[in-house]
Write an enzyme that holds these catalytic residues in place. Structure first.
Site, PDB file in Angstrom:
ATOM      1  CB  ALA A 124      -0.918  -0.019   1.219  1.00 31.39           C
ATOM      2  CG  ASN A 152       0.531  -6.519   6.635  1.00 30.61           C
ATOM      3  OD1 ASN A 152       1.238  -7.424   7.044  1.00 30.61           O
ATOM      4  ND2 ASN A 152      -0.784  -6.567   6.691  1.00 30.61           N
ATOM      5  CG  HIS A 186      -0.168   4.240   4.193  1.00 32.14           C
ATOM      6  ND1 HIS A 186      -0.447   3.724   5.438  1.00 32.14           N
ATOM      7  CD2 HIS A 186      -0.819   3.458   3.316  1.00 32.14           C
ATOM      8  CE1 HIS A 186      -1.223   2.668   5.310  1.00 32.14           C
ATOM      9  NE2 HIS A 186      -1.480   2.491   4.041  1.00 32.14           N
TER      10      HIS A 186
HETATM   11  N1  LIG Z   1       1.704  -5.862   2.473  1.00 36.56           N
HETATM   12  C1  LIG Z   1       0.708  -4.979   2.418  1.00 36.56           C
HETATM   13  O1  LIG Z   1       0.906  -3.803   2.111  1.00 36.56           O
HETATM   14  C2  LIG Z   1      -0.691  -5.440   2.721  1.00 36.56           C
HETATM   15  C3  LIG Z   1      -1.764  -4.607   2.403  1.00 36.56           C
HETATM   16  C4  LIG Z   1      -3.036  -5.070   2.670  1.00 36.56           C
HETATM   17  C5  LIG Z   1      -3.223  -6.305   3.272  1.00 36.56           C
HETATM   18  N2  LIG Z   1      -2.157  -7.068   3.608  1.00 36.56           N
HETATM   19  C6  LIG Z   1      -2.319  -8.375   4.267  1.00 36.56           C
HETATM   20  O2  LIG Z   1      -2.563  -9.357   3.269  1.00 36.56           O
HETATM   21  C7  LIG Z   1      -3.400 -10.380   3.811  1.00 36.56           C
HETATM   22  C8  LIG Z   1      -4.622 -10.570   2.896  1.00 36.56           C
HETATM   23  O3  LIG Z   1      -5.345  -9.360   2.813  1.00 36.56           O
HETATM   24  P1  LIG Z   1      -6.818  -9.351   2.158  1.00 36.56           P
HETATM   25  O4  LIG Z   1      -7.248  -7.942   2.113  1.00 36.56           O
HETATM   26  O5  LIG Z   1      -6.831 -10.138   0.917  1.00 36.56           O
HETATM   27  O6  LIG Z   1      -7.639 -10.096   3.306  1.00 36.56           O
HETATM   28  P2  LIG Z   1      -9.105 -10.724   3.207  1.00 36.56           P
HETATM   29  O7  LIG Z   1      -9.602 -10.757   4.613  1.00 36.56           O
HETATM   30  O8  LIG Z   1      -9.934 -10.043   2.178  1.00 36.56           O
HETATM   31  O9  LIG Z   1      -8.829 -12.228   2.705  1.00 36.56           O
HETATM   32  C9  LIG Z   1      -8.034 -13.117   3.445  1.00 36.56           C
HETATM   33  C10 LIG Z   1      -8.439 -14.535   3.073  1.00 36.56           C
HETATM   34  O10 LIG Z   1      -7.489 -15.428   3.677  1.00 36.56           O
HETATM   35  C11 LIG Z   1      -8.200 -16.469   4.349  1.00 36.56           C
HETATM   36  N3  LIG Z   1      -7.398 -16.920   5.495  1.00 36.56           N
HETATM   37  C12 LIG Z   1      -7.160 -16.247   6.652  1.00 36.56           C
HETATM   38  N4  LIG Z   1      -6.367 -16.973   7.464  1.00 36.56           N
HETATM   39  C13 LIG Z   1      -6.090 -18.131   6.804  1.00 36.56           C
HETATM   40  C14 LIG Z   1      -5.346 -19.289   7.120  1.00 36.56           C
HETATM   41  N5  LIG Z   1      -4.703 -19.424   8.297  1.00 36.56           N
HETATM   42  N6  LIG Z   1      -5.276 -20.282   6.198  1.00 36.56           N
HETATM   43  C15 LIG Z   1      -5.922 -20.176   5.007  1.00 36.56           C
HETATM   44  N7  LIG Z   1      -6.662 -19.111   4.657  1.00 36.56           N
HETATM   45  C16 LIG Z   1      -6.760 -18.086   5.539  1.00 36.56           C
HETATM   46  C17 LIG Z   1      -9.538 -15.859   4.760  1.00 36.56           C
HETATM   47  O11 LIG Z   1     -10.527 -16.857   4.918  1.00 36.56           O
HETATM   48  C18 LIG Z   1      -9.822 -14.913   3.600  1.00 36.56           C
HETATM   49  O12 LIG Z   1     -10.576 -15.523   2.562  1.00 36.56           O
HETATM   50  C19 LIG Z   1      -3.760  -9.942   5.242  1.00 36.56           C
HETATM   51  O13 LIG Z   1      -2.881 -10.556   6.173  1.00 36.56           O
HETATM   52  C20 LIG Z   1      -3.524  -8.449   5.205  1.00 36.56           C
HETATM   53  O14 LIG Z   1      -3.212  -7.925   6.481  1.00 36.56           O
HETATM   54  C21 LIG Z   1      -0.902  -6.671   3.320  1.00 36.56           C
END
Ligand SMILES: NC(=O)c1ccc[n+]([C@@H]2O[C@H](COP(=O)([O-])OP(=O)(O)OC[C@H]3O[C@@H](n4cnc5c(N)ncnc54)[C@H](O)[C@@H]3O)[C@@H](O)[C@H]2O)c1
Length: 267
Positions: free
Chosen positions: A121, A189, A218
């Site tokens: 992000a 993150n 941010h």
């Molecule tokens: N690096 C970055 O800049 C950044 C930015 C946004 C989100 N993220 C992270 O990326 C990840 C995904 O974000 P998102 O917006 O797609 O989330 P989301 O909630 O829309 O989707 C996450 C999916 O992963 C599944 N899930 C959760 N824990 C699990 C596990 N232990 N095993 C299998 N499946 C599992 C959930 O059921 C869900 O379908 C999150 O951890 C979020 O914090 C990172």
């Protein structure tokens, strides 16, 4: 043809899966999906013209060449453990998992696994990473989020912060990266990404709740002997998850373009 597997079929997983599917590369193919909610994986698979197999994390890692983790810190740790055993390359989105377990990066290096961390992000990671070679004096990340971008954060409940009552911007957290990741595992993150890029261990993280905004903002300010860098990113949320910025999904697509350099997503 490299096989890709996606763990986590939510906002990021779905966006990335659809873009890979649309691109129809002759360099890589999406072959497997995993999600702890099987319905999420099934529903995403229905949207793909070229179907993937739905697997558990262990089987997915065994089958593919590159795993994209887009699920949670717990899932990231599970993916990494299996990837270490089978020497598989990784794109990790739940970057906080790497900060909480610093030995993991050493293990990944020892095994010569490629670990890719998308800029997510934020932007300007190239300059901030360049400063890691210089002398950074100060770095601050100020993240402002609307209530929807912080919904469900346990920290707010523990501190008895009622988001509904906020009528003007209020600082809800100030601390270091480790504390920020611990208290806001799903929301910050970018702090972990910033630390891994800059290697500066005194980053100050400020999180503001702002009921007047609709976007996640941010601001990064870095002061070093060699340069002062100011970055401000105003992110539209992904349609599926207000905590996640649309730019994060694009950053994974862009990363895939870089890894498979002769390939252009979306063409
Ligand atoms: N690096 C970055 O800049 C950044 C930015 C946004 C989100 N993220 C992270 O990326 C990840 C995904 O974000 P998102 O917006 O797609 O989330 P989301 O909630 O829309 O989707 C996450 C999916 O992963 C599944 N899930 C959760 N824990 C699990 C596990 N232990 N095993 C299998 N499946 C599992 C959930 O059921 C869900 O379908 C999150 O951890 C979020 O914090 C990172």
């Amino acid at each position: 043809m490299k096989k890709i597997g996606i763990v986590g079929c939510g906002a990021i997983g779905e966006g990335v899966a659809l873009s890979i599917n649309k691109a129809a590369s002759n360099q890589f193919v999406l072959t497997a999906l995993a999600d702890k909610r099987k319905t999420a994986a099934v529903s995403l698979n229905k949207k793909l013209s070229k179907k993937a197999k739905i697997k558990n994390i262990k089987k997915l890692v065994e089958e593919v060449d590159l795993v994209i983790e887009a699920a949670s810190q717990a899932a990231a740790l599970e993916v990494i453990q299996h990837a270490l055993g089978h020497k598989k390359d990784l794109i990790i989105l739940s970057v906080g998992a790497l900060i909480k377990n610093p030995n993991i990066i050493k293990e990944i290096r020892t095994k010569k696994i490629n670990l890719y961390i998308p800029s997510g992000a934020i932007s300007g990671i190239d300059g901030l990473a360049a400063l890691s070679q210089g002398n950074i004096k100060k770095m601050t990340l100020t993240t402002s989020k609307p209530p929807a971008g912080l919904a469900g954060a346990k920290y707010l409940k523990n501190k008895k912060i009622n988001m509904g009552k906020a009528i003007k911007p209020v600082t809800i957290f100030s601390g270091n990266v480790t504390e920020a990741i611990r208290h806001f595992p799903k929301n910050i993150n970018v702090a972990a990404t910033l630390f891994l890029a800059s290697k500066f261990d005194k980053i100050k993280v400020i999180i503001k709740l702002n009921p007047k905004i609709k976007k996640n903002i941010h601001k990064i300010e870095a002061v070093a002997d060699e340069a002062k860098i100011k970055i401000e990113v105003e992110n539209a949320s992904s349609k599926m998850n207000p905590k996640t910025s649309a730019l994060t999904i694009l950053s994974v697509q862009h990363l895939l373009e870089k890894i498979f350099s002769s390939f252009k997503i979306g063409t």
